[in-house]
Design an enzyme around this catalytic site. Structure first.
Site, mmCIF file in Angstrom:
data_model
loop_
_atom_site.group_PDB
_atom_site.id
_atom_site.type_symbol
_atom_site.label_atom_id
_atom_site.label_comp_id
_atom_site.label_asym_id
_atom_site.label_seq_id
_atom_site.Cartn_x
_atom_site.Cartn_y
_atom_site.Cartn_z
ATOM 1 N N SER A 100 0.851 -1.184 0.000
ATOM 2 C CA SER A 100 0.000 0.000 0.000
ATOM 3 C C SER A 100 0.887 1.234 0.000
ATOM 4 C CB SER A 100 -0.935 -0.021 1.198
ATOM 5 O OG SER A 100 -0.181 -0.187 2.352
ATOM 6 N N LYS A 136 -5.273 9.120 -7.789
ATOM 7 C CA LYS A 136 -5.415 7.910 -6.991
ATOM 8 C C LYS A 136 -6.867 7.479 -7.125
ATOM 9 C CE LYS A 136 -4.406 5.914 -2.477
ATOM 10 N NZ LYS A 136 -5.603 5.131 -2.302
ATOM 11 N N ASP A 138 -10.277 5.591 -6.580
ATOM 12 C CA ASP A 138 -10.920 5.026 -5.393
ATOM 13 C C ASP A 138 -11.712 3.782 -5.782
ATOM 14 O OD1 ASP A 138 -11.732 4.700 -2.837
ATOM 15 O OD2 ASP A 138 -13.078 6.420 -2.789
ATOM 16 N N CYS A 426 -13.061 1.772 34.661
ATOM 17 C CA CYS A 426 -13.309 1.094 33.391
ATOM 18 C C CYS A 426 -14.803 0.749 33.296
ATOM 19 C CB CYS A 426 -12.477 -0.184 33.314
ATOM 20 S SG CYS A 426 -12.920 -1.220 31.905
ATOM 21 N N CYS A 429 -15.030 -3.427 33.342
ATOM 22 C CA CYS A 429 -14.698 -4.283 34.486
ATOM 23 C C CYS A 429 -14.687 -3.524 35.810
ATOM 24 C CB CYS A 429 -13.358 -4.975 34.265
ATOM 25 S SG CYS A 429 -11.957 -3.863 34.415
ATOM 26 N N CYS A 450 -7.508 1.305 31.502
ATOM 27 C CA CYS A 450 -8.067 0.417 32.506
ATOM 28 C C CYS A 450 -6.916 -0.395 33.088
ATOM 29 C CB CYS A 450 -9.089 -0.502 31.839
ATOM 30 S SG CYS A 450 -9.415 -2.004 32.766
ATOM 31 N N CYS A 456 -10.030 -7.724 32.815
ATOM 32 C CA CYS A 456 -11.018 -6.930 32.092
ATOM 33 C C CYS A 456 -11.454 -7.679 30.843
ATOM 34 C CB CYS A 456 -10.415 -5.580 31.714
ATOM 35 S SG CYS A 456 -11.534 -4.590 30.716
#
Ligand code: IVH
Length: 724
Positions: A100, A136, A138, A426, A429, A450, A456
């Site tokens: 890419s 470019k 699309d 968090c 959790c 967290c 979690c």
């Protein structure tokens, strides 16, 4: 569409407050909504809601079922996992990877790009270097492999290494020649498949007339059309193809990019007429503005301008950095903006515990795509821009990046809207969420994290999703959706659990046959010819086979899969190359806990690895539950030794230090060349160094090499060595 009034009302009620009647209506609504989302996602290549919204629907469904088990429907969505990402087509491994492009977002970025190229090549101020500039497109990229002038395989990009074989569909595209005259024996032509605005509008008219939904944008239709199982459908959708690059070749096409593309045109491919060649930044930018001005009247979608170094020998020397060529960049058009209302702020918990505020928006179209969510980055961002729920906000979307809220329209703020209070716990959790200190800067991080670690559920689940992702274990048929349900139902809690699925199934401990795993993505059709959602099964065995196939895993993939903080694909590769096998890495990370330990110093000799990255690795292995999870995983898998990039090279696997001034190449080029040949480039000399390449002006490193008895080479010696 009018919804049942009862369902519409009950959708706003918290699960804990639903009456049985409301719950029943709600389960019916959720089954329908989830079914529709699955259909849009899996069968039509056209998601209507975001992953997060989808997750929320499933979560609510599950919670209601837990509270009212008797009301669980026969067709409950909890009993099926969504279909895996399409395995409809044969896989096709690319002979040369499909990369890419790096992005430039403004004029300065372009100037930087040109400067970097010149620096890498070591050009003097008055040495000219030419670049091509072209739109470019699309669409989606396609590799066309011709052997002896015949089209053999057309493959999509996929993950860059392996794509999907869509040859029979490509054959229905008029712009793609089936045979070529005067072509090299092996010729891979690369370019973009796209649909013109005119054809897109005509198709949408037809769809709507037939009672179908209109397609969101040409890119989506082009992708959906090319990836049709039935080539007749592809044939009924007019697609176009521009050629702009190549893959494997049995002989070079030309000496320059421009001439090579001209050659492709002569062979019968359509190429873009707006491709031009320039020799300085100002002219490149001038052409960019020209193309931008003509954007609306081109008749097809473009999202920027691509610049490429014209001389192909320069391109070769410049080579690649991970997935991008150093010799090209994509100058993106500015992001598109829109105004809408911020309805709610949700907090998402990521793989490393980061809390990300997400804006839920009143749906708005931005550049042809309906946007309902945007990122708010972090707490500071919300405070700085004073973003509040209920505000009218400006959002922007640039290409495939997540949309973001960029501004509040202050005049439209209603009285009484309150500041957003960022949670200190968090939301998943309940552990404390803190701003950690960055060891490199000593400053508190802008992100709240967290502290629950694997306790979690959100983090554990995100880690698992990362573990099976494309650049990690990439297990066919085991994607985000499957991981979600396996995790929610306690079937897979950690990576090792994936590899014990077969054994547990055989022992009757779990029943995967309850899930809809759908192997080929091939859908049955009903009488009206419409595709039916998958009914079930048999694919369980395919999943087990796909999992077994991945027990042998490359070292970089394994390291990346662990989801260690600051260790992504690039650093995983560096560690793999440096340590060679997993055991050495594991031991080194454990020994490097003390900052004065030789193992720590050795880690920092890896070019590209600094204190922050090293800390990430060390902290990971310092955590007993991580070590336990890794040990259980190692019982199941067979990590491969890192293979040096070019094992036939005399410098493969050797550690090299460059010092002093180099004369025939720049330091960057020397380093890149050494790495391409499989050598490790280090920034400091130690007993482990194999060669020190010293140019004029070399100082302390040269001395150290002499003291340690490390082989010292001149630049000419080095050149002779690698030429062997
Ligand atoms: S050159 C080594 N030229 O952009 C990269 N790519 O982000 C070779 N694309 O996957 C690609 N128009 O799908 C190139 N004129 C153009 C392009 C173009 C569109 C796409 C292509 C590629 C993506 C890279």
């Amino acid at each position: 569409m009018a919804k049942a009034p009862k369902a519409a009302k009950s959708s706003a009620i918290p699960v804990g407050k639903l009456t049985p009647d409301e719950a029943e209506a709600e389960l019916a609504r959720l089954a329908a909504d989830i079914g529709r989302a699955d259909e849009a996602y899996y069968n039509n290549d056209k998601p209507e809601i975001t992953d997060a919204e989808y997750d929320a629907l499933r979560r609510r469904n599950l919670l209601i079922e837990k509270r009212f088990p008797k009301l669980k429907r026969k067709d409950s969505p909890s009993d099926r996992v969504g279909a895996p990402p399409s395995a409809k087509f044969e896989k096709a491994k690319h002979a040369a990877p499909m990369l890419s492009l790096d992005n430039a977002f403004n004029d300065d970025d372009v100037a930087e790009f040109v400067k970097r190229v010149r620096k890498f090549l070591g050009l003097k101020e008055d040495d000219a270097v030419a670049f091509t500039a072209e739109p470019k497109i699309d669409g989606l990229s396609l590799n066309l492999r011709y052997e002896k002038g015949e089209l053999k395989i057309a493959a999509t990009r996929g993950d860059g290494e392996t794509g999907e074989n869509v040859t029979s569909n490509a054959l229905t595209i008029a712009d793609i020649p089936k045979s070529l005259k005067g072509a090299p024996e092996i010729l891979e032509v690369r370019g973009e498949v796209f649909m013109s605005h005119e054809d897109f509008e005509a198709l949408n008219k037809r769809l709507v007339a037939e009672g179908e939904d209109a397609a969101p944008n040409p890119r989506n239709v082009a992708a959906g059309s090319l990836r049709q199982l039935d080539a007749a459908v592809t044939a009924s959708r007019p697609l176009n193809f521009f050629a702009y690059a190549w893959g494997e070749l049995s002989e070079p096409l030309a000496d320059t990019q421009m001439e090579a593309v001209q050659k492709l045109r002569k062979l019968g491919f359509k190429t873009n007429a707006l491709m031009k060649r320039f020799d300085n930044v100002e002219k490149l930018l001038g052409h960019y503005r020209e193309i931008e001005a003509r954007r609306a009247s081109l008749g097809y979608d473009i999202d920027g301008v691509v610049y490429k170094v014209d001389r192909l020998d320069y391109q070769d020397r410049l080579g690649f950095v991970s997935r991008h060529p150093r010799w090209a960049t994509a100058h993106k058009f500015p992001a598109e903006k829109a105004t809408t209302v911020l309805e709610k702020i949700d907090i998402q918990v990521g793989r490393t515990g980061k809390l990300t505020p997400v804006a839920r928006l009143k749906p708005v179209t931005v550049g042809g795509v309906v946007v309902t969510n945007a990122t708010l980055h972090n707490e500071d961002y919300i405070v700085e821009k004073d973003i509040r729920v209920g505000d009218t906000v400006i959002i922007q979307r640039a290409g495939d990046v997540i949309p973001q809220v960029v501004e509040v329209v202050q005049e439209k703020r209603r009285k009484g809207v309150r500041r957003f209070k960022f949670p200190t716990e968090c939301p998943v959790c309940g552990s404390h969420a803190v701003n950690e200190e960055n060891p490199a800067t000593g400053k508190a991080d802008v992100d709240k994290r967290c502290t629950g670690g694997l306790i979690c559920a959100a983090q554990a689940k995100e880690r698992l999703k990362h573990f099976v992702s494309r650049q990690a274990f990439d297990i066919e048929g085991l994607g985000t959706k499957q991981i979600e349900s396996f995790f929610d139902e306690g079937i897979v809690k950690e990576p090792a659990g994936i590899f014990t699925l077969r054994q547990r199934q055989d022992a009757g401990a779990i029943d995967l046959y309850r899930y809809d795993l759908d192997d080929k993505g091939a859908r049955k059709r009903d009488k009206a010819g419409k595709e039916k959602p998958p009914t079930n099964l048999k694919s369980v065995q395919n999943l087990f086979d796909a999992i077994d196939e991945r027990r042998r895993i490359s070292l970089p993939r394994l390291i990346n899969a662990l989801g260690i903080r600051h260790v992504g694909e690039t650093n995983a590769r560096l560690f793999a190359l440096h340590y060679g096998d997993f055991k050495s890495l594991y031991e080194a990370a454990t020994k490097a806990r003390e900052e004065d330990a030789p193992a720590y110093e050795d880690m920092l000799t890896i070019d590209g690895v600094g204190a922050l990255v090293a800390r990430g690795l060390i902290d990971f292995f310092d955590e007993p539950h991580n070590r336990d999870a890794v040990d259980r995983l190692l019982d199941e898998i067979d990590p491969q030794q890192a293979e040096a990039a070019a094992s036939s090279s005399p410098v493969a696997g050797k550690t090299v230090v460059f010092t002093g001034t180099l004369e025939t190449m720049t330091r960057d080029e020397a380093k890149a060349q050494a790495q391409t040949l499989g050598a490790k480039v280090s920034g400091s000399v130690s007993a482990k160094t194999d060669y020190v390449v010293a140019g004029p002006g070399a100082g302390s490193k040269l001395k150290k090499a002499e003291a340690l008895g490390v082989a010292v080479l001149t630049e000419a010696d080095w050149a002779a060595l690698v030429a062997r």
